[in-house]
Design a protein around this motif. Structure first.
Motif, mmCIF file in Angstrom:
data_model
loop_
_atom_site.group_PDB
_atom_site.id
_atom_site.type_symbol
_atom_site.label_atom_id
_atom_site.label_comp_id
_atom_site.label_asym_id
_atom_site.label_seq_id
_atom_site.Cartn_x
_atom_site.Cartn_y
_atom_site.Cartn_z
ATOM 1 N N ARG A 175 0.838 -1.211 0.000
ATOM 2 C CA ARG A 175 0.000 0.000 0.000
ATOM 3 C C ARG A 175 0.868 1.253 0.000
ATOM 4 N N GLN A 176 1.977 1.209 0.727
ATOM 5 C CA GLN A 176 2.888 2.350 0.749
ATOM 6 C C GLN A 176 3.485 2.591 -0.633
ATOM 7 N N GLN A 177 3.868 1.515 -1.321
ATOM 8 C CA GLN A 177 4.410 1.665 -2.669
ATOM 9 C C GLN A 177 3.345 2.200 -3.623
ATOM 10 N N GLU A 178 2.122 1.727 -3.468
ATOM 11 C CA GLU A 178 1.011 2.219 -4.297
ATOM 12 C C GLU A 178 0.828 3.720 -4.077
ATOM 13 N N ASN A 179 0.888 4.154 -2.820
ATOM 14 C CA ASN A 179 0.747 5.581 -2.514
ATOM 15 C C ASN A 179 1.886 6.403 -3.100
ATOM 16 N N ARG A 180 3.095 5.862 -3.111
ATOM 17 C CA ARG A 180 4.225 6.587 -3.716
ATOM 18 C C ARG A 180 4.015 6.762 -5.222
ATOM 19 N N ALA A 181 3.516 5.730 -5.878
ATOM 20 C CA ALA A 181 3.246 5.829 -7.321
ATOM 21 C C ALA A 181 2.147 6.848 -7.593
ATOM 22 N N ARG A 182 1.113 6.840 -6.784
ATOM 23 C CA ARG A 182 0.028 7.812 -6.968
ATOM 24 C C ARG A 182 0.516 9.230 -6.707
ATOM 25 N N SER A 183 1.327 9.393 -5.679
ATOM 26 C CA SER A 183 1.871 10.727 -5.383
ATOM 27 C C SER A 183 2.695 11.245 -6.549
ATOM 28 N N TRP A 184 3.480 10.372 -7.152
ATOM 29 C CA TRP A 184 4.263 10.771 -8.320
ATOM 30 C C TRP A 184 3.328 11.276 -9.425
ATOM 31 N N ALA A 185 2.236 10.544 -9.649
ATOM 32 C CA ALA A 185 1.269 10.926 -10.683
ATOM 33 C C ALA A 185 0.609 12.264 -10.354
ATOM 34 N N TYR A 186 0.243 12.470 -9.087
ATOM 35 C CA TYR A 186 -0.380 13.740 -8.697
ATOM 36 C C TYR A 186 0.567 14.907 -8.952
ATOM 37 N N GLU A 187 1.821 14.740 -8.552
ATOM 38 C CA GLU A 187 2.787 15.819 -8.723
ATOM 39 C C GLU A 187 3.121 16.053 -10.196
ATOM 40 N N LEU A 210 0.851 15.529 -12.856
ATOM 41 C CA LEU A 210 -0.288 16.094 -13.567
ATOM 42 C C LEU A 210 -0.930 17.287 -12.870
ATOM 43 N N VAL A 211 -0.722 17.403 -11.559
ATOM 44 C CA VAL A 211 -1.307 18.504 -10.782
ATOM 45 C C VAL A 211 -0.193 19.127 -9.933
ATOM 46 N N PRO A 212 0.821 19.699 -10.579
ATOM 47 C CA PRO A 212 1.908 20.303 -9.802
ATOM 48 C C PRO A 212 1.429 21.565 -9.094
ATOM 49 N N LEU A 213 2.117 21.942 -8.041
ATOM 50 C CA LEU A 213 1.700 23.114 -7.261
ATOM 51 C C LEU A 213 1.602 24.372 -8.119
ATOM 52 N N ASP A 214 2.537 24.558 -9.038
ATOM 53 C CA ASP A 214 2.480 25.779 -9.848
ATOM 54 C C ASP A 214 1.229 25.837 -10.719
ATOM 55 N N ALA A 215 0.606 24.688 -10.992
ATOM 56 C CA ALA A 215 -0.616 24.680 -11.795
ATOM 57 C C ALA A 215 -1.764 25.381 -11.074
ATOM 58 N N PHE A 216 -1.802 25.307 -9.752
ATOM 59 C CA PHE A 216 -2.849 26.005 -8.999
ATOM 60 C C PHE A 216 -2.703 27.513 -9.192
ATOM 61 N N VAL A 217 -1.470 27.993 -9.128
ATOM 62 C CA VAL A 217 -1.207 29.423 -9.279
ATOM 63 C C VAL A 217 -1.528 29.867 -10.708
ATOM 64 N N GLN A 218 -1.081 29.087 -11.687
ATOM 65 C CA GLN A 218 -1.351 29.435 -13.087
ATOM 66 C C GLN A 218 -2.850 29.423 -13.383
ATOM 67 N N ALA A 219 -3.565 28.445 -12.855
ATOM 68 C CA ALA A 219 -5.014 28.375 -13.055
ATOM 69 C C ALA A 219 -5.699 29.582 -12.434
ATOM 70 N N ILE A 227 -5.477 16.763 -4.387
ATOM 71 C CA ILE A 227 -5.646 17.782 -3.342
ATOM 72 C C ILE A 227 -5.557 17.123 -1.966
ATOM 73 N N ASN A 228 -6.219 15.988 -1.803
ATOM 74 C CA ASN A 228 -6.157 15.280 -0.518
ATOM 75 C C ASN A 228 -4.725 14.857 -0.183
ATOM 76 N N ARG A 229 -3.970 14.439 -1.182
ATOM 77 C CA ARG A 229 -2.569 14.069 -0.951
ATOM 78 C C ARG A 229 -1.757 15.285 -0.527
ATOM 79 N N TYR A 230 -1.997 16.425 -1.178
ATOM 80 C CA TYR A 230 -1.291 17.646 -0.795
ATOM 81 C C TYR A 230 -1.659 18.078 0.625
ATOM 82 N N ILE A 231 -2.904 17.875 1.022
ATOM 83 C CA ILE A 231 -3.304 18.188 2.398
ATOM 84 C C ILE A 231 -2.541 17.293 3.373
#
Length: 153
Positions: free
Chosen positions: A74-86, A88-97, A123-127
């Motif tokens: 499950r931890q490895q699955e979460n690391r892969a998902r976190s990579w995907a979030y970062e 496709l949804v990088p922090l700078d994208a919030f500012v640009q949007a 968003i939940n991962r970033y929280i």
């Protein structure tokens, strides 16, 4: 990032991508530099989200992690998902949007080319990672309620 751009990047890293028939509950698989994407996924946007996670497995996981009853898997699955979030949804994208006048989550998901479910998960991962907000340059990204505050230069 579009599906085609993500495929190009994956190929540059030596990955082979195939769209293939898979069981309906399986959206994507990764093994030995090969990614399978379920051919029956209806939208390119959802395929993009699935592909990003599978590429995340290439970079962040090892071995067979299909048994999700094991905490290490499950931890490895979460690391892969976190990579995907970062990816496709990088922090700078919030500012640009924000600068583009994006007003809600639906518009933000559309702007980023991701599903609303993927955006909410990001968003939940970033929280989990930063708490309710994070400073990014001269801006503060607030995750709940979602918004961006800009400071004067």
């Amino acid at each position: 990032m579009t599906y085609e751009e993500l495929i190009e990047e994956a190929v540059q890293h030596g990955l082979d991508i195939y769209e293939m028939p898979l069981k309906p509950r399986i959206k994507g698989l990764y093994s030995n530099d090969i990614i399978g994407i379920n051919k029956s996924i209806a939208t390119t946007i959802e395929k993009t989200c699935i592909l990003a996670e599978e590429i995340g497995h290439h970079f962040k996981t090892s071995g067979n992690i299909l048994d999700q009853s094991k905490i290490e898997n499950r931890q490895q699955e979460n690391r892969a998902r976190s990579w995907a979030y970062e990816k496709l949804v990088p922090l700078d994208a919030f500012v640009q949007a924000h600068k583009q006048g994006i007003k809600n989550r639906y518009e933000l998901a559309d702007y980023l080319g991701v599903t609303e479910v993927f955006l909410d998960s990001a968003i939940n991962r970033y929280i989990e990672k930063y708490g309710t907000h994070v400073t990014f340059g001269l801006s503060t990204i607030i995750f709940e309620p979602l918004g961006v505050l800009e400071l004067f230069e």
